[in-house]
Design a protein around this motif. Structure first.
Motif, PDB file in Angstrom:
ATOM      1  N   LEU A 364      -0.063 -38.382 -24.635  1.00  0.00           N
ATOM      2  CA  LEU A 364      -1.015 -38.327 -23.527  1.00  0.00           C
ATOM      3  C   LEU A 364      -0.206 -38.265 -22.228  1.00  0.00           C
ATOM      4  O   LEU A 364       0.423 -39.255 -21.849  1.00  0.00           O
ATOM      5  CB  LEU A 364      -1.907 -39.579 -23.527  1.00  0.00           C
ATOM      6  CG  LEU A 364      -2.829 -39.755 -24.747  1.00  0.00           C
ATOM      7  CD1 LEU A 364      -3.490 -41.129 -24.725  1.00  0.00           C
ATOM      8  CD2 LEU A 364      -3.876 -38.641 -24.797  1.00  0.00           C
ATOM      9  N   GLY A 365      -0.214 -37.077 -21.608  1.00  0.00           N
ATOM     10  CA  GLY A 365       0.531 -36.915 -20.352  1.00  0.00           C
ATOM     11  C   GLY A 365      -0.388 -36.399 -19.278  1.00  0.00           C
ATOM     12  O   GLY A 365      -1.219 -35.524 -19.534  1.00  0.00           O
ATOM     13  N   ASN A 383       0.053 -30.515 -21.387  1.00  0.00           N
ATOM     14  CA  ASN A 383      -0.002 -30.667 -19.934  1.00  0.00           C
ATOM     15  C   ASN A 383       0.969 -29.748 -19.208  1.00  0.00           C
ATOM     16  O   ASN A 383       0.962 -29.687 -18.002  1.00  0.00           O
ATOM     17  CB  ASN A 383       0.289 -32.128 -19.545  1.00  0.00           C
ATOM     18  CG  ASN A 383       1.669 -32.578 -19.986  1.00  0.00           C
ATOM     19  OD1 ASN A 383       2.178 -32.122 -21.023  1.00  0.00           O
ATOM     20  ND2 ASN A 383       2.280 -33.433 -19.211  1.00  0.00           N
ATOM     21  N   TYR A 384       1.773 -29.003 -19.944  1.00  0.00           N
ATOM     22  CA  TYR A 384       2.856 -28.246 -19.316  1.00  0.00           C
ATOM     23  C   TYR A 384       2.855 -26.823 -19.836  1.00  0.00           C
ATOM     24  O   TYR A 384       2.919 -26.599 -21.053  1.00  0.00           O
ATOM     25  CB  TYR A 384       4.179 -28.954 -19.651  1.00  0.00           C
ATOM     26  CG  TYR A 384       5.401 -28.393 -18.974  1.00  0.00           C
ATOM     27  CD1 TYR A 384       5.440 -28.211 -17.593  1.00  0.00           C
ATOM     28  CD2 TYR A 384       6.537 -28.055 -19.720  1.00  0.00           C
ATOM     29  CE1 TYR A 384       6.573 -27.706 -16.976  1.00  0.00           C
ATOM     30  CE2 TYR A 384       7.677 -27.565 -19.102  1.00  0.00           C
ATOM     31  CZ  TYR A 384       7.691 -27.390 -17.731  1.00  0.00           C
ATOM     32  OH  TYR A 384       8.810 -26.899 -17.118  1.00  0.00           O
ATOM     33  N   ASP A 385       2.756 -25.858 -18.927  1.00  0.00           N
ATOM     34  CA  ASP A 385       2.752 -24.454 -19.353  1.00  0.00           C
ATOM     35  C   ASP A 385       4.119 -23.816 -19.187  1.00  0.00           C
ATOM     36  O   ASP A 385       4.254 -22.605 -19.200  1.00  0.00           O
ATOM     37  CB  ASP A 385       1.686 -23.678 -18.573  1.00  0.00           C
ATOM     38  CG  ASP A 385       1.939 -23.705 -17.064  1.00  0.00           C
ATOM     39  OD1 ASP A 385       3.044 -24.138 -16.645  1.00  0.00           O
ATOM     40  OD2 ASP A 385       1.041 -23.310 -16.297  1.00  0.00           O
ATOM     41  N   GLY A 386       5.106 -24.632 -18.992  1.00  0.00           N
ATOM     42  CA  GLY A 386       6.460 -24.106 -18.791  1.00  0.00           C
ATOM     43  C   GLY A 386       6.831 -24.106 -17.327  1.00  0.00           C
ATOM     44  O   GLY A 386       8.014 -24.004 -16.980  1.00  0.00           O
ATOM     45  N   GLN A 391      -3.783 -31.557 -15.424  1.00  0.00           N
ATOM     46  CA  GLN A 391      -4.474 -32.796 -15.778  1.00  0.00           C
ATOM     47  C   GLN A 391      -5.482 -32.615 -16.910  1.00  0.00           C
ATOM     48  O   GLN A 391      -6.139 -31.577 -17.000  1.00  0.00           O
ATOM     49  CB  GLN A 391      -5.271 -33.284 -14.559  1.00  0.00           C
ATOM     50  CG  GLN A 391      -4.423 -33.742 -13.387  1.00  0.00           C
ATOM     51  CD  GLN A 391      -3.834 -35.112 -13.627  1.00  0.00           C
ATOM     52  OE1 GLN A 391      -4.481 -35.967 -14.212  1.00  0.00           O
ATOM     53  NE2 GLN A 391      -2.603 -35.301 -13.187  1.00  0.00           N
ATOM     54  N   THR A 392      -5.625 -33.651 -17.690  1.00  0.00           N
ATOM     55  CA  THR A 392      -6.681 -33.700 -18.706  1.00  0.00           C
ATOM     56  C   THR A 392      -7.573 -34.888 -18.373  1.00  0.00           C
ATOM     57  O   THR A 392      -7.066 -35.976 -18.086  1.00  0.00           O
ATOM     58  CB  THR A 392      -6.073 -33.917 -20.105  1.00  0.00           C
ATOM     59  OG1 THR A 392      -5.196 -32.833 -20.374  1.00  0.00           O
ATOM     60  CG2 THR A 392      -7.162 -33.990 -21.181  1.00  0.00           C
ATOM     61  N   PRO A 409      -5.380 -27.440 -17.533  1.00  0.00           N
ATOM     62  CA  PRO A 409      -6.377 -28.432 -17.119  1.00  0.00           C
ATOM     63  C   PRO A 409      -7.663 -28.309 -17.936  1.00  0.00           C
ATOM     64  O   PRO A 409      -8.146 -27.201 -18.149  1.00  0.00           O
ATOM     65  CB  PRO A 409      -6.644 -28.071 -15.648  1.00  0.00           C
ATOM     66  CG  PRO A 409      -6.332 -26.607 -15.551  1.00  0.00           C
ATOM     67  CD  PRO A 409      -5.242 -26.355 -16.545  1.00  0.00           C
ATOM     68  N   VAL A 410      -8.177 -29.445 -18.350  1.00  0.00           N
ATOM     69  CA  VAL A 410      -9.399 -29.409 -19.151  1.00  0.00           C
ATOM     70  C   VAL A 410     -10.123 -30.760 -19.028  1.00  0.00           C
ATOM     71  O   VAL A 410      -9.492 -31.779 -18.757  1.00  0.00           O
ATOM     72  CB  VAL A 410      -9.067 -29.059 -20.631  1.00  0.00           C
ATOM     73  CG1 VAL A 410      -8.368 -30.194 -21.336  1.00  0.00           C
ATOM     74  CG2 VAL A 410     -10.319 -28.644 -21.395  1.00  0.00           C
TER      75      VAL A 410
END
Ligand code: UD1
Ligand code: MG
Length: 452
Positions: A364-365, A383-386, A391-392, A409-410
């Motif tokens: 959970l980040g 949480n990271y697309d590169g 945020q979630t 984000p979702v």
């Protein structure tokens, strides 16, 4: 009475075999010289003069103190010469406490005792009796006055029998010190300007020279090599462990507990073996810490249970929470009351609401999880697309089925349900069920491949 402190720390520390200046080596997680500065600050010193030589840049980069007066001793010509570098900054009317930078375990209480002795005489020396005083300056007494310190190399056989030695820590008035420093010579066995020669000068002027003693010799033990460093580390750890136990903490084995910083504890805290506490840590009432945990700059509230092998860093654990075994709370992890984090769960910059659970194998980040939400095993916030972190948000009472990926984000709404194995990329409304996975297909009587 106003007093200043001179800390002698110009020596190279050759026997440490290190690129780091000796006094920056750490004891209890704090550089030795910093520890001494902290001690004299709490004693109320008006000015602190640090005599340094080797590794000046490294020292100044590490020791960040306002009001520290840096005095360079470019060549190390002896302890007297070292104090001479600070002399121009010393006031006549004040008392001067001289300390060595490589004896980090000196206690405030002992220095207070030395100050008290100085208040009733002209020169106060901190001395100690050693079974083996080899190499040390010997304390020479006549009647009830100290009359000289004789360095081992300059001592007669009879003087070498003396077991009372100079610790290098002493206190006198600024005016006296400066007058005596001006008269030092290097006509001795080591060709050095000895600070210790001021004792005989004081005695010749008819001054009263008295002594104080530390509670234990480790307080005045210097560090020259890493073996001595490790001995002092153990002594400090034992001292800290004893203090904690006297304050009502249960340490299941005080020899297997390490505190490298400051620990505040409530009542009835229990700490199992091999726990390492670093930085600033607070444990509330009835907190239990399992074996092999590492706690770094964190706050753990009343009745929380931290199970074995958990690592908690810059995080907050609320009342009656349960963490671990094998959990990792990274910076910015916050657990509200009665939340649970189980084995192989990692949290970073994530708030877990009251009573929420993530019991197994989860990351959970950058997330916010509402109260009483249930995060199934293997859930991951992507949480990271590169490039960017996103945020979630997971609502109150949401249920995330096992092995789901939540692509941030979702937002997952309050009371929403996510079917196991889903990859969620768009918002799930309150109370809705989202299933996002390949549909199951069964092929009857399927022939398995055979070896050719
Ligand atoms: C010194 C004392 C000795 C005492 C012993 C205790 C003198 C002459 N002798 O001896 O009586 O029993 O400490 O450990 O004082 N330093 C400098 N600049 C210098 C020399 C030393 O800053 O030019 C610093 C060192 O970094 C160290 C301290 O002074 O922190 C003591 O120096 P050290 O060389 O260890 O003195 P000793 O010979 O051990
Ligand atoms: Mg020495």
């Amino acid at each position: 009475m106003a007093f200043s402190v001179v800390v002698l720390a110009a020596g190279k520390g050759t026997r440490m075999k290190s690129d780091l200046p000796k006094v920056l080596h750490k004891v209890g997680g704090v550089p030795m010289v910093q520890r001494i500065i902290n001690t004299v600050k709490s004693l109320g010193a008006d000015d602190i003069h640090l005599v340094y030589g080797h590794g000046g840049e490294q020292l100044q980069a590490t020791i960040k103190e306002d009001n520290l007066n840096w005095c360079l001793q470019a060549d190390q010509l002896g302890t007297g010469h070292a104090v001479q570098q600070a002399a121009p900054h010393i006031k006549d009317q004040e008392d001067v406490l001289i300390l060595v930078g490589d004896a980090p375990l000196i206690r405030e209480e002992t220095l207070s005792a030395l100050k008290a002795v100085k208040a009733s005489c002209d020169l106060a020396l901190l001395t100690v009796e050693l079974d083996d005083p080899t190499g040390m300056g010997r304390i020479v007494r006549e009647n009830d006055n100290i009359t000289a310190i004789v360095e081992h190399k300059d001592a007669t056989d009879a003087q070498r029998e003396i077991k009372e030695i100079n610790t290098g820590m002493m206190m006198m008035s600024g005016a006296d010190l400066k007058r005596w420093l001006g008269n030092l010579s290097n006509d001795n066995a080591q060709g050095e300007y000895y600070l210790t020669d001021v004792i005989a000068m004081a005695a010749a002027e008819g001054k009263r020279i008295q002594s104080a003693q530390p509670e234990s010799p480790v307080e005045v033990e210097g560090v020259n090599n890493r073996l001595q460093l490790s001995n002092l580390e153990r002594a400090l750890q034992r001292r800290q462990a004893n203090e904690l136990m006297m304050n009502g903490v249960t340490l299941l084995d005080p020899a297997r507990f390490d505190l490298r910083g400051t620990l505040h504890t409530g009542n009835d805290v229990v700490i199992d073996v091999n726990v390492i506490v670093e930085g600033n840590v607070t444990l509330g009432d009835n907190v239990t810490i399992g074996a092999n945990c590492i706690l770094r700059n964190c706050h753990i509230a009343d009745n929380a249970v931290i199970e074995a092998n958990s690592i908690i860093e810059e995080a907050q654990v609320g009342e009656a929470c349960n963490v671990g075994p094998y959990a990792r709370l990274r910076p910015g992890a916050v657990m509200h009351k009665q939340a649970k984090v189980g084995n192989f769960v990692e949290m970073k910059k994530t708030v877990l609401g009251e009573g929420a659970k993530a019991n197994h194998l989860t990351y959970l980040g950058d997330a916010e999880v509402g109260p009483n939400a249930n995060i199934g095993a293997g859930t991951i916030t992507c949480n990271y697309d590169g490039v960017n972190k996103s945020q979630t948000r997971i609502g109150e009472n949401a249920f995330i089925g096992s092995n789901s990926s939540l692509v941030a984000p979702v937002v997952i709404g309050d009371g929403a349900t996510v079917g196991a194995g889903s990859v969620i990329t768009t918002e799930v409304e309150d109370k809705a069920l989202a299933v996002a996975r390949g549909k199951q297909r069964n092929i009857a009587n399927w022939p398995r491949p055979t070896k050719k």
